[in-house]
Enzyme design. Sequence first.
Site, short mmCIF file in Angstrom:
data_model
loop_
_atom_site.label_atom_id
_atom_site.label_comp_id
_atom_site.label_asym_id
_atom_site.label_seq_id
_atom_site.Cartn_x
_atom_site.Cartn_y
_atom_site.Cartn_z
CE LYS A 114 -1.35 13.92 6.51
NZ LYS A 114 -0.19 13.10 6.79
CE LYS A 197 -4.92 5.97 4.74
NZ LYS A 197 -3.51 6.16 4.69
CE LYS A 200 -1.91 7.25 12.55
NZ LYS A 200 -0.94 6.26 12.87
P1 TYM Z 1 1.69 4.86 9.54
O1 TYM Z 1 2.23 5.13 10.91
O2 TYM Z 1 0.63 5.74 9.01
O3 TYM Z 1 1.15 3.38 9.49
C1 TYM Z 1 1.92 2.27 9.94
C2 TYM Z 1 1.70 1.08 9.02
O4 TYM Z 1 0.31 0.75 8.97
C3 TYM Z 1 -0.11 0.63 7.63
N1 TYM Z 1 -1.53 1.02 7.53
C4 TYM Z 1 -2.49 0.23 7.04
N2 TYM Z 1 -2.48 -1.01 6.53
C5 TYM Z 1 -3.65 -1.55 6.13
N3 TYM Z 1 -4.84 -0.89 6.21
C6 TYM Z 1 -4.92 0.36 6.71
N4 TYM Z 1 -6.08 0.97 6.81
C7 TYM Z 1 -3.70 0.98 7.16
N5 TYM Z 1 -3.41 2.19 7.70
C8 TYM Z 1 -2.07 2.19 7.93
C9 TYM Z 1 0.79 1.57 6.85
O5 TYM Z 1 0.84 1.24 5.49
C10 TYM Z 1 2.10 1.38 7.57
O6 TYM Z 1 2.80 0.27 7.04
N6 TYM Z 1 5.19 6.60 6.45
C11 TYM Z 1 4.86 5.53 7.36
C12 TYM Z 1 5.85 5.36 8.50
C13 TYM Z 1 7.28 5.20 8.10
C14 TYM Z 1 7.86 4.05 7.50
C15 TYM Z 1 9.26 4.35 7.37
C16 TYM Z 1 7.35 2.83 7.08
C17 TYM Z 1 8.28 6.12 8.29
N7 TYM Z 1 9.48 5.61 7.88
C18 TYM Z 1 10.14 3.43 6.83
C19 TYM Z 1 8.24 1.90 6.51
C20 TYM Z 1 9.61 2.22 6.40
C21 TYM Z 1 3.50 5.82 7.97
O7 TYM Z 1 3.10 6.93 8.09
O8 TYM Z 1 2.89 4.75 8.49
#
Ligand code: TYM
Length: 334
Positions: A114, A197, A200
Site C-alpha cells: 500500500k 489475486k 476489490k
Molecule cells: P479481507 O476482508 O480482505 O478478505 C476476507 C477473506 O477473504 C480472503 N481472500 C481471498 N481468498 C482467496 N483468494 C482471493 N483472491 C482472496 N481475496 C481475499 C482473505 O484471505 C480473507 O480470509 N485482514 C483481513 C480481515 C481480518 C481478519 C481478522 C481475518 C481482520 N481481522 C481476524 C481473520 C481473523 C482482511 O482484510 O480480509
Amino acid sequence: MSQPRVLSGIQPTNGSFHLGNYLGAVKQWVDLQESHDAFYCVVDLHALTSSPDPKELRQNTLTSIAQLLALGVDPEHCTLFVQSHVPQHNQLGWIMECLTGFGEASRMTQFKDKTSKVGNDRIGVGVFTYPMLMAADILLYQADQVPVGEDQRQHIELTRDLATRFNSTYGNTFRIPEGYIMKEGAKIYDLQEPTSKMSKSADSLNGLIEILDTPEANTKKIKSAVTDTGREVKFDSVEKPGISNLLTIFSTLSGRTVASIETDFEGKGYGDFKGAVAEVVVEYLRPVRTKTLELLDDKAHLASILKVGAEKAEEVAAKTLADVYERIGLVARG
Ligand code: TYM
C-alpha cells in the site's frame, strides 16, 4: 469435551464480497461452524483504514452480514457479530501495538504494497497498525484456528509471534492460533490478470466476480476471462494460469475433482469450458443474491442477530482482556 475454537473476520469494504472471499474464507467458515465453536465478525474498524463514506460503510456492513447469512453462516451455530460492537478489540489492539516492533510492522507485505502505491505521506497510521488490531481480534477469543485465504498468512504469523512474546513475558495467557488455509481456493486469481489475486482494489473490475452482481454481468465476465494459448483444458498453474484458475473455481463450487472436469472437456475448446464455468458460478450465486436482498429488507431481524452476537462475543472478549490487564500490571478499577 469442548469444541476447538475458530475465529475469522472480513472487511465490509465493498457492497459485495467477491468469489475469492468466498472460496478462500467464507466457505470454510460455513463448513467449520458445525464442528467448532465459531466466532465470525465483520471488521468495520479495519475498513476505516480506507476512509469509506459513512453512509456506505453503514450500508456495506449490513450487506456483509446479510451476505454471510445467505452464504450459509448460521447464527444458531456460530457467534456472528460486528467488530466495533465489542470494544475489547480496540483495547487489546493497543496492547498488541505496544508489543510490536516498528521494524516488524514495517515488514508486513500488505503495508509495504500500500505504501509503495500511494506513498508514506498519504497513508494513514491505521494501515500500519492494522495487523495488530487483527491479532487482537484473534487472541481475544483464544482461537485455535483462523480460516483465511493465502494473503493473510503473514498476519497470522505475526499474531502467533505476538502471542508467544506476550506469554513468555507475562505468563501463559493466549492460545497460539494456527491459520486454516485450504490447498484449493486459498488464492483465487483475477479473471483478466490470472497471475494477480482477485481483489476489490484491482485497477479494473472486469476480472472480479462479485457475489451480488447480476447473473448476466458475471456470465459476461467469465466468458471473457483471459485464457492461455493452446486448446487443452488442463490444470497447469505456470503455463495455463487462466484455465487453472477457472478449473479451481469450477471444482470448488461443484465439489468435483479437477481431473474429472478435465476429462469432461477433453477434445472440447475453451469456449465450451468457459460457458460451463459461467453456468456453475451463476447457478451457485443466484439464490445467494436473492436471499441477501430479502434479508436486507428486514433490518430489525439483522439487528437482533447482531445484538445476540455482540453479547456472546463480549462475554469471551471481556474475560481475556481482564486477564491481560491484570498480567501487564494495570490497576483494577474496583
Ligand atoms: P479481507 O476482508 O480482505 O478478505 C476476507 C477473506 O477473504 C480472503 N481472500 C481471498 N481468498 C482467496 N483468494 C482471493 N483472491 C482472496 N481475496 C481475499 C482473505 O484471505 C480473507 O480470509 N485482514 C483481513 C480481515 C481480518 C481478519 C481478522 C481475518 C481482520 N481481522 C481476524 C481473520 C481473523 C482482511 O482484510 O480480509
